[in-house]
Design a protein around this motif. Structure first.
Motif, mmCIF file in Angstrom:
data_model
loop_
_atom_site.group_PDB
_atom_site.id
_atom_site.type_symbol
_atom_site.label_atom_id
_atom_site.label_comp_id
_atom_site.label_asym_id
_atom_site.label_seq_id
_atom_site.Cartn_x
_atom_site.Cartn_y
_atom_site.Cartn_z
ATOM 1 N N ILE A 26 0.838 -1.191 0.000
ATOM 2 C CA ILE A 26 0.000 0.000 0.000
ATOM 3 C C ILE A 26 0.877 1.246 0.000
ATOM 4 C CG2 ILE A 26 -1.940 -1.135 1.135
ATOM 5 C CD1 ILE A 26 -1.138 0.298 3.724
ATOM 6 N N THR A 27 0.300 2.323 -0.504
ATOM 7 C CA THR A 27 1.006 3.601 -0.536
ATOM 8 C C THR A 27 0.706 4.364 0.745
ATOM 9 O OG1 THR A 27 -0.831 4.738 -1.612
ATOM 10 C CG2 THR A 27 0.817 3.709 -3.052
ATOM 11 N N ASN A 28 1.405 5.472 0.925
ATOM 12 C CA ASN A 28 1.175 6.296 2.108
ATOM 13 C C ASN A 28 -0.232 6.892 2.074
ATOM 14 O OD1 ASN A 28 2.271 7.045 4.537
ATOM 15 N ND2 ASN A 28 2.984 9.021 3.775
ATOM 16 N N TYR A 29 -0.722 7.208 0.889
ATOM 17 C CA TYR A 29 -2.064 7.764 0.738
ATOM 18 C C TYR A 29 -3.129 6.761 1.176
ATOM 19 C CZ TYR A 29 -6.029 10.095 -1.451
ATOM 20 O OH TYR A 29 -7.242 10.702 -1.665
ATOM 21 N N GLU A 30 -2.966 5.502 0.791
ATOM 22 C CA GLU A 30 -3.911 4.462 1.191
ATOM 23 C C GLU A 30 -3.852 4.204 2.695
ATOM 24 O OE1 GLU A 30 -4.009 1.759 -2.860
ATOM 25 O OE2 GLU A 30 -2.350 1.535 -1.439
ATOM 26 N N ALA A 31 -2.664 4.279 3.255
ATOM 27 C CA ALA A 31 -2.512 4.106 4.698
ATOM 28 C C ALA A 31 -3.170 5.265 5.441
ATOM 29 C CB ALA A 31 -1.037 4.019 5.071
ATOM 30 N N LEU A 32 -3.032 6.483 4.920
ATOM 31 C CA LEU A 32 -3.664 7.646 5.530
ATOM 32 C C LEU A 32 -5.182 7.506 5.509
ATOM 33 C CD1 LEU A 32 -3.338 10.459 6.773
ATOM 34 C CD2 LEU A 32 -3.398 11.386 4.456
ATOM 35 N N HIS A 33 -5.718 6.971 4.435
ATOM 36 C CA HIS A 33 -7.164 6.736 4.359
ATOM 37 C C HIS A 33 -7.623 5.787 5.461
ATOM 38 C CE1 HIS A 33 -11.122 5.818 2.806
ATOM 39 N NE2 HIS A 33 -10.803 4.540 2.824
ATOM 40 N N VAL B 199 -6.134 5.140 8.350
ATOM 41 C CA VAL B 199 -5.950 5.772 9.661
ATOM 42 C C VAL B 199 -7.053 6.791 9.915
ATOM 43 C CG1 VAL B 199 -4.452 7.325 10.968
ATOM 44 C CG2 VAL B 199 -3.478 5.368 9.793
ATOM 45 N N GLU B 200 -7.363 7.618 8.910
ATOM 46 C CA GLU B 200 -8.422 8.617 9.072
ATOM 47 C C GLU B 200 -9.772 7.955 9.303
ATOM 48 O OE1 GLU B 200 -8.175 11.060 5.598
ATOM 49 O OE2 GLU B 200 -6.908 12.524 6.638
ATOM 50 N N LYS B 201 -10.036 6.882 8.585
ATOM 51 C CA LYS B 201 -11.302 6.157 8.757
ATOM 52 C C LYS B 201 -11.428 5.635 10.181
ATOM 53 C CE LYS B 201 -11.949 2.165 6.704
ATOM 54 N NZ LYS B 201 -12.144 1.116 5.684
ATOM 55 N N THR B 202 -10.349 5.121 10.731
ATOM 56 C CA THR B 202 -10.351 4.600 12.093
ATOM 57 C C THR B 202 -10.557 5.716 13.121
ATOM 58 O OG1 THR B 202 -8.846 2.842 11.419
ATOM 59 C CG2 THR B 202 -9.023 3.271 13.767
ATOM 60 N N ILE B 203 -9.871 6.835 12.931
ATOM 61 C CA ILE B 203 -9.980 7.952 13.879
ATOM 62 C C ILE B 203 -11.372 8.565 13.839
ATOM 63 C CG2 ILE B 203 -9.153 10.283 14.379
ATOM 64 C CD1 ILE B 203 -6.359 9.309 13.541
ATOM 65 N N TYR B 204 -11.926 8.749 12.638
ATOM 66 C CA TYR B 204 -13.258 9.336 12.526
ATOM 67 C C TYR B 204 -14.331 8.423 13.107
ATOM 68 C CZ TYR B 204 -11.227 12.989 9.680
ATOM 69 O OH TYR B 204 -10.479 14.050 9.226
ATOM 70 N N LYS B 205 -14.140 7.103 12.951
ATOM 71 C CA LYS B 205 -15.089 6.163 13.537
ATOM 72 C C LYS B 205 -15.031 6.242 15.055
ATOM 73 C CE LYS B 205 -14.479 1.670 13.164
ATOM 74 N NZ LYS B 205 -14.429 0.286 12.657
ATOM 75 N N TYR B 206 -13.815 6.422 15.610
ATOM 76 C CA TYR B 206 -13.657 6.574 17.047
ATOM 77 C C TYR B 206 -14.305 7.858 17.531
ATOM 78 C CZ TYR B 206 -11.416 7.706 21.475
ATOM 79 O OH TYR B 206 -11.196 8.065 22.772
ATOM 80 N N LEU B 207 -14.095 8.957 16.822
ATOM 81 C CA LEU B 207 -14.673 10.242 17.230
ATOM 82 C C LEU B 207 -16.195 10.252 17.114
ATOM 83 C CD1 LEU B 207 -12.154 12.728 15.614
ATOM 84 C CD2 LEU B 207 -12.410 12.198 18.033
#
Length: 66
Positions: free
Chosen positions: A47-54, A56-64
């Motif tokens: 995976i690329t850094n962009y896919e990894a960022l997606h 991570v953001e999905k996980t953080i937003y689900k937590y919030l």
């Protein structure tokens, strides 16, 4: 890296980009390990850094959201 680990690192103060870099590195290392065997040499995809960022953001937003 599990969702709990991502949230714990994020709470410590690391930026999403830095967490994505760590996530990408660990994920790609796991893929390299799987590909070492002859039977599974074409399995998985790096995976690329962009896919990894997606991810991570999905996980953080689900937590919030909760």
């Amino acid at each position: 890296m599990t969702e709990k680990q991502i949230i714990a690192i994020w709470k410590k103060g690391l930026s999403k980009n830095k967490i994505a870099e760590i996530y990408r590195r660990e994920y790609n290392e796991q893929i390299k390990t799987i590909r070492r065997s002859t039977k599974h040499r074409h399995d998985g995809r790096f995976i690329t850094n962009y896919e990894a960022l997606h991810q991570v953001e999905k996980t953080i937003y689900k937590y919030l959201k909760n």
